[in-house]
Design an enzyme around this catalytic site. Structure first.
Site, PDB file in Angstrom:
ATOM      1  CG  ASP A 166      -0.468   0.298   2.498  1.00 54.45           C
ATOM      2  OD1 ASP A 166       0.741   0.106   2.690  1.00 54.45           O
ATOM      3  OD2 ASP A 166      -1.245   0.719   3.389  1.00 54.45           O
ATOM      4  CD  GLU A 414       1.308  -7.770   5.947  1.00 49.34           C
ATOM      5  OE1 GLU A 414       0.918  -7.418   4.827  1.00 49.34           O
ATOM      6  OE2 GLU A 414       0.942  -7.213   6.996  1.00 49.34           O
ATOM      7  CE1 TYR A 470      -3.156  -3.112  10.828  1.00 47.94           C
ATOM      8  CE2 TYR A 470      -2.142  -5.072   9.875  1.00 47.94           C
ATOM      9  CZ  TYR A 470      -2.068  -3.741  10.248  1.00 47.94           C
ATOM     10  OH  TYR A 470      -0.914  -3.027  10.039  1.00 47.94           O
ATOM     11  CD  GLU A 508       2.291  -4.210   9.196  1.00 44.23           C
ATOM     12  OE1 GLU A 508       1.095  -4.214   8.832  1.00 44.23           O
ATOM     13  OE2 GLU A 508       3.252  -4.245   8.402  1.00 44.23           O
TER      14      GLU A 508
HETATM   15  N1  CKX Z   1       0.264  -4.657   6.418  1.00 46.18           N
HETATM   16  C1  CKX Z   1      -3.789  -6.592   6.117  1.00 46.18           C
HETATM   17  C2  CKX Z   1       1.339  -4.168   5.541  1.00 46.18           C
HETATM   18  C3  CKX Z   1       1.442  -2.677   5.612  1.00 46.18           C
HETATM   19  C4  CKX Z   1       0.086  -2.003   5.401  1.00 46.18           C
HETATM   20  C5  CKX Z   1      -0.899  -2.524   6.428  1.00 46.18           C
HETATM   21  C6  CKX Z   1      -2.208  -1.728   6.353  1.00 46.18           C
HETATM   22  C7  CKX Z   1      -1.017  -4.023   6.079  1.00 46.18           C
HETATM   23  C8  CKX Z   1      -2.200  -4.749   6.579  1.00 46.18           C
HETATM   24  C9  CKX Z   1      -2.398  -6.101   5.998  1.00 46.18           C
HETATM   25  O1  CKX Z   1       2.357  -2.238   4.670  1.00 46.18           O
HETATM   26  O2  CKX Z   1       0.202  -0.633   5.426  1.00 46.18           O
HETATM   27  O3  CKX Z   1      -3.009  -1.967   5.476  1.00 46.18           O
HETATM   28  O4  CKX Z   1      -2.428  -0.845   7.167  1.00 46.18           O
END
Ligand code: CKX
Length: 603
Positions: A166, A414, A470, A508
């Protein structure tokens, strides 16, 4: 292995001049740069700051979103007194691939937008005269490259980057460019590792050089006193009553190597190191044999105007914010950061989980959270991807191995680990990287929601686990957060029942939060909800002894691709993009400044 990875220094034998400032810049959508002679240099481009990402300077969208080849050029002077030296141009980062030309001659190419590379331009430059450098950069994303993505062509003929991650695909010469004059056959690498005794420390060192019969090594303390010396290309420096590098209490020694040809010094290199050990034992993360509980953040190199460019001012502020909030660590999500970040962390006693840009290695990420069944590791791109992945791990470890701040190497973010085809990829990669680090620091990667204790097939590989979870945001959100907590506990119960005797760090978790949005009772996106979500995670962390660290996502809001889940970026920052606190910052500060450094030690 890249040979020019040593951080530039200035001394009697080495010169270093920055080529930062305004360069000339051109987009090359038709791929006609060479035909037009741009490799010979040009003065008529857009004036573009270096280091910087080009994107956010532009006011029209086609320029900001530009994907494809683009060129930089500038003049530089090579003084006569550099004659006899090797002349190099060192690029801190060119995102994502580059071809370097000097005076019209192609010197080299490089792939990988987050690591340095050095062009040996000795035979191409004119001494005592102006020279011209031109660099063709390309920012396309592909499945066989890091970070992973696609590049599509729109119906209007314009190319568009489609990242499988992202963060915004900020592009350009994002880090400093150096003109170096170094000995032709000098030192090109050194390594250290440590043994700590009762009242002495041993620094095992080794130096790699292209010539020279001997090396004189010295260790100098912060008062400028030489505390240990030795001779030989490898050997030990023994320090009595050493001052150790500790978390948030750093002490740095200068290590100095003089390369000798018979009795004549022909090169010298100096750097700052810290005396400390790191290791994982059972559930413990140990620094200097003492348990450390991590608290800190996943971060991004991201700021207003210059995008992904390294900015010492932003870094100073970020370090101060981390110290203020009581953090002791961060992950360089999702790529190796500028070298100055690690030097800063060395000085401030902050631990770093250093991550390679292996992000987006998941088919579901190809349609963000959309879900596709194929494995990322059995595509026709996998072989090429593996080669580049290993190369970049090599260079990251090579570049960062001597930093006391570096605690561990993160080899993926991930990835898809729940399919059978992931296993051989992981097996090969973990075997190939086992001996790259002379300190043998722990290796790890982050596991996302789909890769639970039950589903992941790659749990035997990492030395400790990083979990990105999350509940409360991407699932079981809002009023359902209590079910999110129950689900998280159920997953952790599975880990607890298992025979895995390794620590877990939550790398995270978080909630997008619009600063200034208040609501009683809370709703998602409000500052109150962000705190409630953090409280929920912290309750869970406090109930499981094997959780040895918490790094919420993210230190600060950051720019992303545009999309229906994003309002001008990812807003999970505990601080805003301009580095001001959201209410959650005060909540975390209360918790983190109270938690002992060795929280849960011995459990
Ligand atoms: N994890 C569901 C990787 C980060 C993103 C984070 C997000 C994701 C979440 C995976 O680089 O920013 O979407 O906030």
């Amino acid at each position: 292995m890249e040979k020019g990875l040593l951080y530039p220094v200035i001394n009697q034998y080495r010169a270093d001049e920055k080529l930062d400032g305004l360069w000339n810049f051109k987009f090359d959508p038709a791929g006609e740069g060479e035909q037009q002679g741009w490799q010979k240099g040009f003065d008529n481009g857009i004036k573009m700051p270096v280091p910087a990402s080009f994107n956010d300077f532009f006011t029209d969208k086609d320029a900001r979103e530009y994907t494809g080849d683009f060129w930089y050029s500038r003049h530089f002077f090579v003084p006569d007194y550099f004659k006899g030296q090797e002349i190099q141009i060192r690029f801190g980062a060119a995102t994502h691939r580059a071809v370097v030309y000097v005076n019209g001659q192609e010197i080299r190419s490089h792939e990988g937008g987050f690591l340095p590379f050095t062009a040996d331009v000795t035979d191409a430059v004119k001494f005592g005269q102006e020279n011209v450098v031109a660099v063709k950069v390309n920012n396309e994303l592909h499945r066989d490259a890091l970070p992973a993505g696609d590049t599509e062509t729109l119906k209007n003929g314009k190319k568009m980057a489609k990242p499988f991650f992202d963060f915004y695909n900020y592009s350009g010469l994002n880090r400093s460019v150096h003109l170096l004059a170094v000995p032709k056959k000098g030192i090109y690498d050194y390594s250290t590792s440590y043994d700590l005794g009762e009242s002495k420390a041993t620094v095992h060192y080794s130096v790699r050089a292209d010539s020279g019969s001997n090396v004189k090594a010295s260790l100098i303390d912060e008062n400028g006193q030489v505390v240990a010396t030795n001779e030989g290309k490898s050997g030990d420096l023994i320090v009595t009553q050493p001052k150790l590098w500790n978390v948030r209490d750093a002490y740095l020694y200068t290590i100095q190597f003089k390369l000798l040809d018979q009795d004549r010094v022909i090169d010298e290199y100096q750097d700052q190191i810290g005396l400390r050990t790191v290791e994982i034992k059972g559930h413990e993360i140990l620094v200097n044999h003492k348990s450390v509980y991590l608290r800190g953040f996943g971060r991004h190199e991201d700021s207003i105007y210059a995008g992904r460019a390294f900015d010492l001012n932003v870094e100073r502020r970020d370090m101060n914010l981390m110290k203020w909030i009581g953090a002791n660590s961060f992950r360089s999500s999702h790529y190796p950061y500028d070298e100055q970040v690690y030097r800063f962390a060395d000085r401030e006693g902050i631990l770093v989980i250093d991550e390679v840009p292996a992000v987006g290695f998941k088919m579901a990420a190809a349609s963000f959270l959309g879900g596709l069944d194929q494995s990322f590791f059995d595509g026709d791109w996998t072989k090429e991807l593996y080669k580049k992945h290993l190369d970049q791990i090599n260079d990251m470890i090579q570049r960062d191995k001597n930093h006391p701040s570096v605690l561990a190497w993160s080899l993926f973010n991930e990835p898809d680990t729940s399919t059978n085809s992931a296993v051989p990829y992981f097996e090969k990669l973990f075997a190939a990287t086992a001996n790259l680090d002379p300190e043998k620091r722990p290796r790890t990667f982050t596991l996302n929601e789909d890769d639970t204790y039950e589903k992941s097939k790659c749990l035997k590989f990492p030395d400790f686990y990083l979990l990105n979870r999350y509940p409360g945001w991407y699932h079981k959100w809002g009023y359902e957060i209590s079910d999110g907590e129950a689900g998280l506990r159920a997953e952790l119960d599975e880990w607890q029942k298992s025979d895995i005797d390794k620590p877990i760090v939550f790398s995270e978790y978080g909630a997008d939060t619009e600063p200034g949005l208040h609501k009683l009772p809370s709703i998602m996106w409000s500052e109150e909800y962000q705190i409630e979500l953090l409280e929920m995670f912290n309750r869970v962390f406090d109930s499981y002894d094997f959780i040895r660290g918490e790094q919420p996502w993210n230190l600060a809001d950051f720019q992303t691709v545009e999309g229906n889940m994003r309002v001008n970026g990812n807003k999970k920052g505990i601080f805003t993009r301009d580095r001001q606190p959201k209410a959650a910052a005060f909540y975390l500060r209360k918790r983190w400044t109270k938690l002992p450094l060795d929280y849960k030690a011995g459990k």
